[in-house]
Design a protein around this motif. Structure first.
Motif, mmCIF file in Angstrom:
data_model
loop_
_atom_site.group_PDB
_atom_site.id
_atom_site.type_symbol
_atom_site.label_atom_id
_atom_site.label_comp_id
_atom_site.label_asym_id
_atom_site.label_seq_id
_atom_site.Cartn_x
_atom_site.Cartn_y
_atom_site.Cartn_z
ATOM 1 N N UNK A 125 0.953 -1.121 0.049
ATOM 2 C CA UNK A 125 -0.018 -0.088 0.090
ATOM 3 C C UNK A 125 0.946 0.987 -0.362
ATOM 4 N N UNK A 126 0.538 2.340 -0.882
ATOM 5 C CA UNK A 126 1.046 3.499 -0.628
ATOM 6 C C UNK A 126 0.903 4.647 0.622
ATOM 7 N N UNK A 156 5.112 5.966 -2.879
ATOM 8 C CA UNK A 156 5.846 6.325 -2.061
ATOM 9 C C UNK A 156 4.846 4.508 -1.487
ATOM 10 N N UNK A 157 5.753 3.421 -0.958
ATOM 11 C CA UNK A 157 5.498 2.341 -0.672
ATOM 12 C C UNK A 157 5.678 2.127 1.402
ATOM 13 N N UNK A 158 4.662 1.805 1.836
ATOM 14 C CA UNK A 158 4.476 1.375 3.455
ATOM 15 C C UNK A 158 5.055 0.177 3.634
ATOM 16 N N UNK A 159 6.172 -0.304 4.269
ATOM 17 C CA UNK A 159 6.674 -1.457 4.896
ATOM 18 C C UNK A 159 5.779 -1.423 5.752
ATOM 19 N N UNK A 160 6.170 -3.032 6.724
ATOM 20 C CA UNK A 160 5.795 -3.669 7.708
ATOM 21 C C UNK A 160 6.557 -3.647 8.799
ATOM 22 N N UNK A 161 7.675 -2.357 8.613
ATOM 23 C CA UNK A 161 8.422 -2.256 9.560
ATOM 24 C C UNK A 161 8.639 -1.078 10.973
ATOM 25 N N UNK A 166 8.508 1.767 7.672
ATOM 26 C CA UNK A 166 9.651 2.235 7.277
ATOM 27 C C UNK A 166 8.483 2.575 6.036
ATOM 28 N N UNK A 167 9.217 3.525 5.587
ATOM 29 C CA UNK A 167 8.507 4.135 4.333
ATOM 30 C C UNK A 167 9.474 4.619 3.444
ATOM 31 N N UNK A 168 9.243 4.385 2.275
ATOM 32 C CA UNK A 168 9.785 4.775 0.607
ATOM 33 C C UNK A 168 8.720 5.733 -0.324
ATOM 34 N N UNK A 169 10.216 6.314 -0.630
ATOM 35 C CA UNK A 169 8.814 7.638 -1.442
ATOM 36 C C UNK A 169 10.277 7.491 -2.716
ATOM 37 N N UNK A 170 9.842 7.996 -3.868
ATOM 38 C CA UNK A 170 10.110 9.330 -4.905
ATOM 39 C C UNK A 170 9.401 10.442 -5.947
#
Length: 335
Positions: free
Chosen positions: A3-4, A168-173, A175-179
């Motif tokens: 999920x974003x 963007x993308x939410x990770x299970x821990x 953490x969030x990553x975006x571009x």
């Protein structure tokens, strides 16, 4: 299920803001990624015709550890002045790397070529990019336009209109990553035989609808009909990927390297002699180390976000200068 973040923008990463400014008659603009607090940064350059500023400063062996902002700009080499405008604005805020009693804002930058965009009115006097940099900094916030905005105003993607994209993308821990990306590529973002986006398989639910169906026959890998006309230094894809994970500069560099895979998934061919493909990476968490498996997950997420950001840039672009948009040709973008 993947999920974003709440905005599906790079600003879902805590500590980042984005501002944009355009010169509409000149069909050029600037996009600024502002770090609310100085952030760890790195860069990876794969294209054969890059235009950049302060990239050597991001070498892990260099003295300065963090940056204040990153600039993506149109204007070719003239656009590098946008970073000077951002520096001036940050200096007025008291931001920057301390050298004795002086503070010098650290603002790496990369540019794309939009000087030959059809219908562009050449500027008189000084190029506008220094002013645009300062204006973009003043507008920095959590929300911003995609498509024909900022550095993407005069961008094209192969034979389609390019632009600014983000994801963007939410990770299970947690953490969030975006571009964030400005797509001005020589290569195509779509299959030439059907218009299906190369990044379609990376899309999350609701990001594209409808999507052209795959044709029954095989694809010809030598078909470059959807690519731009060949011209050295006239194209590039420039991007920023970011995370709130506590990466050091070596970790950031790996994040940028892995994110380039997303560019290659969304644009074919990528990293050509005609492009200046450059990816910056930012880490807004406290500087530190993560274990290799975690870094691999972050890098994979960064590649996915960059591919989706490229896809969204093209879907949100509007026709301009005789370049059709993807939606005009093949579908409509989900908002």
């Amino acid at each position: 299920m993947a999920a974003p973040g709440p905005r599906n923008l790079i600003t879902d990463v805590p500590g980042l803001l984005v501002g944009q400014a355009q010169d509409e008659p000149g069909i050029t603009g600037t996009t600024v990624v502002l770090c609310e607090m100085p952030a760890v940064a790195a860069v990876d350059v794969r294209g054969g015709a890059p235009g950049s500023r302060e990239t050597e400063l991001l070498d892990p062996a260099a003295l300065v550890q963090r940056v204040d902002a990153i600039v993506l700009s149109g204007g070719s080499a003239f656009g590098l002045d946008a970073a000077g405008g951002v520096m001036a604005g940050l200096a007025a805020m008291g931001r920057g790397f301390a050298v004795r009693d002086i503070r010098v804002p650290i603002v790496p930058a990369a540019i794309l070529f939009d000087l030959a965009f059809p219908g562009r009115q050449p500027w008189s006097g000084d190029p506008p990019h220094r002013r645009l940099g300062r204006e973009a900094l003043a507008k920095a916030g959590r929300d911003f336009r995609l498509g024909n905005a900022g550095a993407g105003l005069g961008a094209k993607a192969g034979r389609l209109k390019g632009g600014i994209g983000s994801a963007s993308l939410r990770l299970g821990d947690q953490a969030i990553v975006g571009a964030l990306v400005a797509v001005n590529s020589w290569g195509s973002v779509v299959r030439p035989d059907c218009g299906r986006l190369w990044a379609a398989e990376q899309a999350l639910a609701g990001e594209i609808d409808p999507q052209p169906a795959l044709p029954a026959g095989p694809f010809d890998p030598d078909d470059f009909s959807a690519c731009a006309a060949a011209g050295a230094g006239a194209n590039t894809t420039i991007a920023v990927v970011a995370t709130n994970a506590p990466l050091d500069r070596s970790g950031c560099r790996r994040l940028a390297i892995m994110a380039q895979d997303g560019l290659a998934q969304a644009i074919r061919p990528g990293h050509t002699p005609f492009d200046g493909d450059t990816v910056f990476a930012l880490a807004t968490g406290e500087s530190g180390e993560v274990d290799p498996p975690t870094l691999a997950r972050l890098g994979s997420a960064a590649a996915s976000c960059l591919a989706r950001a490229i896809m969204r840039a093209v879907m949100e672009a509007e026709p301009l200068g005789g370049f059709p948009s993807w939606r005009q040709r093949w579908g409509s973008a989900s908002r």
